[in-house]
Design a protein around this motif. Structure first.
Motif, PDB file in Angstrom:
ATOM      1  N   ALA A  54       8.898   1.088  16.332  1.00 24.23           N
ATOM      2  CA  ALA A  54       7.688   1.799  15.892  1.00 24.23           C
ATOM      3  C   ALA A  54       7.649   3.199  16.499  1.00 24.23           C
ATOM      4  N   LEU A 106       1.745   7.064  12.173  1.00 27.74           N
ATOM      5  CA  LEU A 106       2.024   5.795  11.499  1.00 27.74           C
ATOM      6  C   LEU A 106       0.751   5.238  10.870  1.00 27.74           C
ATOM      7  N   ILE A 133      10.344   0.190  10.511  1.00 29.19           N
ATOM      8  CA  ILE A 133       9.235  -0.659  10.967  1.00 29.19           C
ATOM      9  C   ILE A 133       9.477  -2.125  10.618  1.00 29.19           C
ATOM     10  N   TRP A 151       9.437   2.996   6.704  1.00 25.88           N
ATOM     11  CA  TRP A 151       9.036   1.602   6.532  1.00 25.88           C
ATOM     12  C   TRP A 151      10.200   0.662   6.825  1.00 25.88           C
TER      13      TRP A 151
END
Length: 133
Positions: free
Chosen positions: A110, A88, A19, A16
């Motif tokens: 990503a 994801l 991201i 996370w």
């Protein structure tokens, strides 16, 4: 080429962080380098590739900057097994970036996050954090 840094554990919180851009580019890159087998030799002050798979070592004798290099990121994407391409979304519920956020840097982050999730899955690494955000 950057020297190694202390890497965070390979957990969903780290994914996370990649991201959401709370983990810096150097750390994101070095997490992948570490998983690919690149190792820093402090005696020579060089990254070594002896433990790197031949297909990576031949294409990238030195660890690539996945955030800056489209070809390296494409190779990373292609190395994710088909069954892991949607991790994801499947494991984290990440729906992707909004249209206005779609810039190469974010999409490459990503890709790094998805590749790391695939690596976790393939190696059977136990993730110690909750998978939801």
């Amino acid at each position: 080429m950057s020297e190694p840094i202390t890497l965070p554990p390979l957990t969903t919180a780290t994914i996370w962080g990649i991201i959401h851009d709370t983990i810096d580019d150097t750390t994101a890159n070095q997490l992948v380098w570490n998983c690919l087998g690149y190792q820093f030799n402090s005696a020579t002050n060089q990254w070594e590739n002896a433990a790197v798979a031949p297909e990576w070592r031949e294409a990238y004798p030195e660890p690539p900057n996945f955030i800056e290099s489209r070809p390296a990121t494409v190779k990373l994407t292609r190395s994710i097994p088909p069954e892991n391409k949607q991790l994801l979304k499947q494991k984290l519920g990440f729906e992707g970036y909004k249209v206005g956020e779609l810039v190469p840097r974010k999409t490459r982050r990503a890709t790094i996050a998805n590749w790391l999730l695939s690596h976790i899955e393939q190696k059977g690494i136990d993730e110690s954090t909750d998978l939801s955000e």
